[in-house]
Write an enzyme that holds these catalytic residues in place. Structure first.
Site, PDB file in Angstrom:
ATOM      1  N   ARG A   1       0.852  -1.183   0.000  1.00 27.90           N
ATOM      2  CA  ARG A   1       0.000   0.000   0.000  1.00 27.90           C
ATOM      3  C   ARG A   1       0.896   1.243   0.000  1.00 27.90           C
ATOM      4  NH1 ARG A   1      -5.402  -0.074   2.477  1.00 27.90           N
ATOM      5  NH2 ARG A   1      -5.065  -2.145   3.315  1.00 27.90           N
TER       6      ARG A   1
ATOM      7  N   SER B   1      -5.954  -9.374   6.351  1.00 31.96           N
ATOM      8  CA  SER B   1      -7.183 -10.001   5.843  1.00 31.96           C
ATOM      9  C   SER B   1      -7.867  -9.084   4.842  1.00 31.96           C
ATOM     10  CB  SER B   1      -8.136 -10.272   7.008  1.00 31.96           C
ATOM     11  OG  SER B   1      -8.491  -9.052   7.629  1.00 31.96           O
TER      12      SER B   1
ATOM     13  N   ILE C   1     -18.831  -4.974  12.048  1.00 34.62           N
ATOM     14  CA  ILE C   1     -18.802  -3.915  11.031  1.00 34.62           C
ATOM     15  C   ILE C   1     -20.218  -3.426  10.736  1.00 34.62           C
ATOM     16  CG2 ILE C   1     -18.332  -3.434   8.585  1.00 34.62           C
ATOM     17  CD1 ILE C   1     -15.818  -5.107   8.822  1.00 34.62           C
TER      18      ILE C   1
ATOM     19  N   LEU D   1      -8.350  -9.008  15.262  1.00 35.85           N
ATOM     20  CA  LEU D   1      -8.350  -7.749  16.006  1.00 35.85           C
ATOM     21  C   LEU D   1      -6.955  -7.146  16.006  1.00 35.85           C
ATOM     22  CD1 LEU D   1     -10.552  -8.869  19.024  1.00 35.85           C
ATOM     23  CD2 LEU D   1     -11.226  -7.379  17.120  1.00 35.85           C
TER      24      LEU D   1
ATOM     25  N   HIS E   1     -14.999   7.630  43.021  1.00 40.90           N
ATOM     26  CA  HIS E   1     -16.400   8.043  42.903  1.00 40.90           C
ATOM     27  C   HIS E   1     -16.458   9.519  42.514  1.00 40.90           C
ATOM     28  CE1 HIS E   1     -20.672   8.292  43.707  1.00 40.90           C
ATOM     29  NE2 HIS E   1     -20.432   9.430  44.352  1.00 40.90           N
TER      30      HIS E   1
HETATM   31  P1  FAD Z   1      -3.561  -5.644   8.244  1.00 40.63           P
HETATM   32  O1  FAD Z   1      -3.855  -4.478   9.091  1.00 40.63           O
HETATM   33  O2  FAD Z   1      -4.625  -6.118   7.318  1.00 40.63           O
HETATM   34  O3  FAD Z   1      -2.267  -5.260   7.417  1.00 40.63           O
HETATM   35  C1  FAD Z   1      -1.747  -6.083   6.421  1.00 40.63           C
HETATM   36  C2  FAD Z   1      -0.927  -5.232   5.477  1.00 40.63           C
HETATM   37  O4  FAD Z   1      -0.193  -6.107   4.628  1.00 40.63           O
HETATM   38  C3  FAD Z   1      -1.745  -4.355   4.535  1.00 40.63           C
HETATM   39  O5  FAD Z   1      -1.316  -3.027   4.609  1.00 40.63           O
HETATM   40  C4  FAD Z   1      -1.501  -4.939   3.148  1.00 40.63           C
HETATM   41  O6  FAD Z   1      -1.459  -3.951   2.133  1.00 40.63           O
HETATM   42  C5  FAD Z   1      -0.127  -5.553   3.322  1.00 40.63           C
HETATM   43  N1  FAD Z   1       0.164  -6.647   2.402  1.00 40.63           N
HETATM   44  C6  FAD Z   1      -0.624  -7.713   2.097  1.00 40.63           C
HETATM   45  N2  FAD Z   1       0.019  -8.541   1.236  1.00 40.63           N
HETATM   46  C7  FAD Z   1       1.226  -7.974   0.984  1.00 40.63           C
HETATM   47  C8  FAD Z   1       2.335  -8.352   0.197  1.00 40.63           C
HETATM   48  N3  FAD Z   1       2.345  -9.504  -0.498  1.00 40.63           N
HETATM   49  N4  FAD Z   1       3.399  -7.530   0.163  1.00 40.63           N
HETATM   50  C9  FAD Z   1       3.422  -6.372   0.874  1.00 40.63           C
HETATM   51  N5  FAD Z   1       2.397  -5.982   1.657  1.00 40.63           N
HETATM   52  C10 FAD Z   1       1.322  -6.771   1.715  1.00 40.63           C
HETATM   53  N6  FAD Z   1      -9.785  -4.227  15.030  1.00 40.63           N
HETATM   54  C11 FAD Z   1      -9.753  -3.767  16.289  1.00 40.63           C
HETATM   55  O7  FAD Z   1      -9.046  -4.341  17.124  1.00 40.63           O
HETATM   56  N7  FAD Z   1     -10.467  -2.660  16.663  1.00 40.63           N
HETATM   57  C12 FAD Z   1     -11.257  -2.001  15.798  1.00 40.63           C
HETATM   58  O8  FAD Z   1     -11.877  -1.009  16.160  1.00 40.63           O
HETATM   59  C13 FAD Z   1     -11.331  -2.470  14.469  1.00 40.63           C
HETATM   60  N8  FAD Z   1     -12.095  -1.834  13.563  1.00 40.63           N
HETATM   61  C14 FAD Z   1     -12.133  -2.294  12.277  1.00 40.63           C
HETATM   62  C15 FAD Z   1     -12.957  -1.640  11.381  1.00 40.63           C
HETATM   63  C16 FAD Z   1     -13.040  -2.075  10.072  1.00 40.63           C
HETATM   64  C17 FAD Z   1     -13.929  -1.346   9.106  1.00 40.63           C
HETATM   65  C18 FAD Z   1     -12.247  -3.182   9.643  1.00 40.63           C
HETATM   66  C19 FAD Z   1     -12.291  -3.640   8.231  1.00 40.63           C
HETATM   67  C20 FAD Z   1     -11.422  -3.845  10.548  1.00 40.63           C
HETATM   68  C21 FAD Z   1     -11.372  -3.408  11.874  1.00 40.63           C
HETATM   69  N9  FAD Z   1     -10.585  -4.053  12.824  1.00 40.63           N
HETATM   70  C22 FAD Z   1     -10.559  -3.604  14.110  1.00 40.63           C
HETATM   71  C23 FAD Z   1      -9.760  -5.218  12.479  1.00 40.63           C
HETATM   72  C24 FAD Z   1      -8.300  -4.786  12.267  1.00 40.63           C
HETATM   73  O9  FAD Z   1      -8.248  -3.834  11.237  1.00 40.63           O
HETATM   74  C25 FAD Z   1      -7.442  -5.992  11.919  1.00 40.63           C
HETATM   75  O10 FAD Z   1      -7.599  -6.993  12.908  1.00 40.63           O
HETATM   76  C26 FAD Z   1      -5.974  -5.592  11.868  1.00 40.63           C
HETATM   77  O11 FAD Z   1      -5.765  -4.588  10.908  1.00 40.63           O
HETATM   78  C27 FAD Z   1      -5.099  -6.804  11.520  1.00 40.63           C
HETATM   79  O12 FAD Z   1      -3.772  -6.407  11.478  1.00 40.63           O
HETATM   80  P2  FAD Z   1      -2.693  -7.172  10.596  1.00 40.63           P
HETATM   81  O13 FAD Z   1      -1.398  -6.496  10.881  1.00 40.63           O
HETATM   82  O14 FAD Z   1      -2.803  -8.624  10.799  1.00 40.63           O
HETATM   83  O15 FAD Z   1      -3.116  -6.918   9.073  1.00 40.63           O
HETATM   84  P1  NAI Z   2     -18.316 -10.588  11.753  1.00 37.12           P
HETATM   85  O1  NAI Z   2     -17.747 -11.937  11.708  1.00 37.12           O
HETATM   86  O2  NAI Z   2     -18.178  -9.763  12.981  1.00 37.12           O
HETATM   87  O3  NAI Z   2     -19.882 -10.678  11.468  1.00 37.12           O
HETATM   88  C1  NAI Z   2     -20.382 -11.221  10.288  1.00 37.12           C
HETATM   89  C2  NAI Z   2     -21.856 -11.513  10.473  1.00 37.12           C
HETATM   90  O4  NAI Z   2     -22.387 -11.847   9.212  1.00 37.12           O
HETATM   91  C3  NAI Z   2     -22.127 -12.680  11.411  1.00 37.12           C
HETATM   92  O5  NAI Z   2     -23.138 -12.324  12.301  1.00 37.12           O
HETATM   93  C4  NAI Z   2     -22.535 -13.794  10.459  1.00 37.12           C
HETATM   94  O6  NAI Z   2     -23.437 -14.721  11.043  1.00 37.12           O
HETATM   95  C5  NAI Z   2     -23.215 -12.991   9.363  1.00 37.12           C
HETATM   96  N1  NAI Z   2     -23.270 -13.652   8.053  1.00 37.12           N
HETATM   97  C6  NAI Z   2     -22.324 -14.436   7.476  1.00 37.12           C
HETATM   98  N2  NAI Z   2     -22.722 -14.801   6.247  1.00 37.12           N
HETATM   99  C7  NAI Z   2     -23.936 -14.230   6.039  1.00 37.12           C
HETATM  100  C8  NAI Z   2     -24.852 -14.206   4.953  1.00 37.12           C
HETATM  101  N3  NAI Z   2     -24.592 -14.851   3.833  1.00 37.12           N
HETATM  102  N4  NAI Z   2     -25.995 -13.498   5.084  1.00 37.12           N
HETATM  103  C9  NAI Z   2     -26.261 -12.819   6.241  1.00 37.12           C
HETATM  104  N5  NAI Z   2     -25.428 -12.795   7.298  1.00 37.12           N
HETATM  105  C10 NAI Z   2     -24.278 -13.488   7.193  1.00 37.12           C
HETATM  106  O7  NAI Z   2     -17.736  -9.852  10.471  1.00 37.12           O
HETATM  107  P2  NAI Z   2     -17.653  -8.326  10.064  1.00 37.12           P
HETATM  108  O8  NAI Z   2     -18.682  -7.522  10.766  1.00 37.12           O
HETATM  109  O9  NAI Z   2     -17.616  -8.326   8.579  1.00 37.12           O
HETATM  110  O10 NAI Z   2     -16.245  -7.904  10.624  1.00 37.12           O
HETATM  111  C11 NAI Z   2     -15.074  -8.620  10.241  1.00 37.12           C
HETATM  112  C12 NAI Z   2     -14.068  -8.605  11.343  1.00 37.12           C
HETATM  113  O11 NAI Z   2     -13.437  -7.341  11.425  1.00 37.12           O
HETATM  114  C13 NAI Z   2     -14.657  -8.819  12.725  1.00 37.12           C
HETATM  115  O12 NAI Z   2     -14.855 -10.180  13.001  1.00 37.12           O
HETATM  116  C14 NAI Z   2     -13.614  -8.248  13.597  1.00 37.12           C
HETATM  117  O13 NAI Z   2     -12.611  -9.213  13.792  1.00 37.12           O
HETATM  118  C15 NAI Z   2     -13.060  -7.106  12.761  1.00 37.12           C
HETATM  119  N6  NAI Z   2     -13.631  -5.827  13.220  1.00 37.12           N
HETATM  120  C16 NAI Z   2     -13.447  -5.464  14.520  1.00 37.12           C
HETATM  121  C17 NAI Z   2     -13.978  -4.298  14.985  1.00 37.12           C
HETATM  122  C18 NAI Z   2     -13.797  -3.944  16.418  1.00 37.12           C
HETATM  123  O14 NAI Z   2     -12.956  -4.559  17.065  1.00 37.12           O
HETATM  124  N7  NAI Z   2     -14.517  -2.969  16.964  1.00 37.12           N
HETATM  125  C19 NAI Z   2     -14.734  -3.389  14.133  1.00 37.12           C
HETATM  126  C20 NAI Z   2     -14.893  -3.886  12.793  1.00 37.12           C
HETATM  127  C21 NAI Z   2     -14.338  -5.051  12.378  1.00 37.12           C
END
Ligand code: FAD
Ligand code: NAI
Length: 467
Positions: free
Chosen positions: A36, A146, A185, A321, A446
């Site tokens: 990225r 992911s 999400i 996470l 408190h």
């Molecule tokens: P990533 O953060 O996915 O980073 C992987 C990196 O590897 C990316 O930048 C990608 O470009 C790079 N990459 C991939 N393949 C290659 C390659 N071949 N060469 C070079 N670079 C590469 N988690 C929380 O704990 N709290 C939250 O509030 C939260 N909110 C979220 C909200 C959303 C909308 C989403 C989608 C996820 C959220 N998550 C949250 C989950 C969190 O983003 C992931 O658990 C976390 O980013 C995982 O970290 P990671 O380092 O494993 O991978």
């Molecule tokens: P999720 O796994 O939290 O929820 C997916 C939901 O979709 C489940 O309830 C599942 O039963 C349902 N589902 C699956 N297939 C379906 C279908 N075909 N039709 C209808 N419902 C279906 O996944 P989500 O919300 O996409 O988030 C992905 C991951 O990102 C989370 O599991 C979490 O690890 C991470 N994340 C963490 C956050 C945080 O820590 N606050 C915020 C956002 C994402």
């Protein structure tokens, strides 16, 4: 001659960049590869950080219109969505720039490009211009994270049929938003757009929201979200989305199969989970073993079946996470430096940043029942907490699950304001094997919301004071 390092980390998300920092702190010559344009991975670019920025801003917008007057503050809030999206983008920039600074400060060599493992000890990096170079290292850590799980028959265009990424940037709040999946999400980003004016329907395959979460907590949350204006269609699946008369027609079907139904909406958010991302890494050629879900399998040292190749974060089993990825990054760096890195997989807290917030750590009631572990429950509502009462944030409760015989705390589940911060003390006491009585006898300031945690612990022995 290839550049040579002690460690190459592929992927700069919270797992990868934190791993690189810790490795560098421990004296390892470290390189980081990221495809990225900016560092920080999913979390900083399109995940945790931008979603929390929008949750914060949209919550203030809703409170300003709904609650401020009760506090004696008269305002008539007007939404400037463009400015709100800019606020989110500024937050992302501040964070990704911060990681770039940390890479420099820790003298980590950075490579922009896609990493492919040629063999243990060798990574080929292909830049955007197609230029290739080979980097060598004693150890390789895969931290590639992911990606969005796709729904068969539904094509994401990131304009009106979106994943979480598109749902961070709608140019205007869709009048009707259909969310597929009642997971984290769907509920977080559904909350954002509901607050900004969308009518939100959540379609969930199972007969409950938030699978995996304590059932009692999930039931209460569904009631709270419904009161806020969410509509839920449980035990239902989406089987197709078509464009019709300038809107989207979504075909729904009972999860078990049966009569189909069509509903019209303006946007669809597909949030049915995420899948490990390993495209282009060359894992099959190198022989790295993955499970049926595509997750890289590692041993207790985070090492794959190929010596010298390690993996952490979303790409391996466990909750997806950011803090789990970070802690694994630290642990693997320490292991590579000859120390004893460790992550306790049983005590990784999880948080949903809606209003009220939701946080939990440890076992749910369902898990304790399934494992036939005897337990007591202590529960305390925010309604009975002085600070929550005066702030009018009385939704929710704290629930403490403690072993029936030893009183050791086995799980803590919180729905309520600031739950994301309140859960930290539960994690600490559980890491130290503490009991409900230990928590109950600890002095809490408190008036604070944290007194609900103490009262729930007291309530395990049926001696809560303010109920
Ligand atoms: P990533 O953060 O996915 O980073 C992987 C990196 O590897 C990316 O930048 C990608 O470009 C790079 N990459 C991939 N393949 C290659 C390659 N071949 N060469 C070079 N670079 C590469 N988690 C929380 O704990 N709290 C939250 O509030 C939260 N909110 C979220 C909200 C959303 C909308 C989403 C989608 C996820 C959220 N998550 C949250 C989950 C969190 O983003 C992931 O658990 C976390 O980013 C995982 O970290 P990671 O380092 O494993 O991978
Ligand atoms: P999720 O796994 O939290 O929820 C997916 C939901 O979709 C489940 O309830 C599942 O039963 C349902 N589902 C699956 N297939 C379906 C279908 N075909 N039709 C209808 N419902 C279906 O996944 P989500 O919300 O996409 O988030 C992905 C991951 O990102 C989370 O599991 C979490 O690890 C991470 N994340 C963490 C956050 C945080 O820590 N606050 C915020 C956002 C994402």
């Amino acid at each position: 001659m290839a550049d040579s390092y002690d460690l190459i980390v592929i992927g700069s998300g919270p797992g990868g960049y934190v791993c690189a920092i810790r490795a560098s702190q421990l004296g390892l010559k470290t390189a980081l590869v990221e495809k990225r344009a900016t560092f920080g991975g999913t979390c900083l670019n399109v995940g945790c950080i931008p979603s929390k920025a929008l949750l914060h801003a949209s919550q203030l917008y809703e409170e300003a219109g709904r609650d401020f007057e009760k506090l004696g503050i008269k305002v008539a809030p007007e939404l400037d969505l463009g400015r709100m999206l800019q606020f989110k983008d500024d937050g992302v920039k501040g964070n990704v720039d911060g990681v770039a600074f940390l890479m420099k400060k820790n003298k980590i060599a950075t490579f922009h490009g896609t990493g492919r493992i040629l063999k243990a000890g060798q990574v080929e990096v292909t830049g955007e211009d197609g230029a290739r170079q080979v980097v060598e290292a004693r150890a390789i850590v895969i931290a590639t994270g992911s990606d969005v799980a796709n729904l068969p028959g539904v094509e994401i265009n990131e304009r009106d049929v979106v994943s979480s990424t598109g749902a961070l940037s709608f140019e205007k709040a869709p009048e009707r938003l259909l969310v597929v999946g009642a997971g984290v999400i769907g509920l977080e980003l559904g909350s954002v757009w509901r607050r900004l004016g969308s009518s939100v329907t959540v379609v969930e395959y199972l007969d409950r929201i938030l699978p995996g979460m304590d059932g009692d907590v999930a039931k209460s949350l569904q009631r709270i979200y419904t009161k806020q204006g969410f509509s839920f269609r449980l035990a239902t699946k989406v089987v197709g989305v078509e464009r019709k008369d300038g809107a989207l027609e979504v075909t729904l079907e009972p999860a078990e199969g049966g009569e189909q139904e069509r509903v019209t909406t303006d946007a669809v958010l597909v949030s049915i989970g995420r899948v490990p991302y390993t495209d282009g890494l060359g894992l099959d050629e190198v022989g790295v073993v993955r499970d049926g879900k595509g997750r890289i399998l590692v041993n207790g040292q985070f090492e794959t079946n190929v010596t010298g190749i390690y993996a952490i974060g979303d790409v391996i089993p466990g909750p997806m996470l950011a803090h789990k990825a970070e802690d694994e990054g630290v642990a693997v760096a320490e292991i590579l430096a000859g120390q004893t890195g460790h992550v306790n997989p049983d005590l990784i807290p999880s948080v949903i940043y809606t209003a009220p917030e939701v946080a939990s750590v440890g076992k749910t009631e369902e898990e304790l029942k399934a494992a036939e572990i005897p337990y007591n429950i202590g529960k305390f509502p925010f309604l009975a907490n002085g600070r929550a009462k005066v702030n009018k944030t009385t939704d929710g409760f704290v629930k403490v699950l403690a072993h029936k015989e030893t009183d050791r705390i086995l799980g803590v589940h919180i729905i309520g304001a600031n739950a994301s911060e309140l859960i930290a003390e539960a994690v600490v006491i559980m890491e130290f094997g503490g009991s409900a009585e230990d928590l109950a006898r600890t002095c809490h300031a408190h008036p604070t919301l944290s007194e609900t945690v103490k009262e729930a612990a007291l309530s395990v022995a049926k001696r809560a004071l303010h109920m």
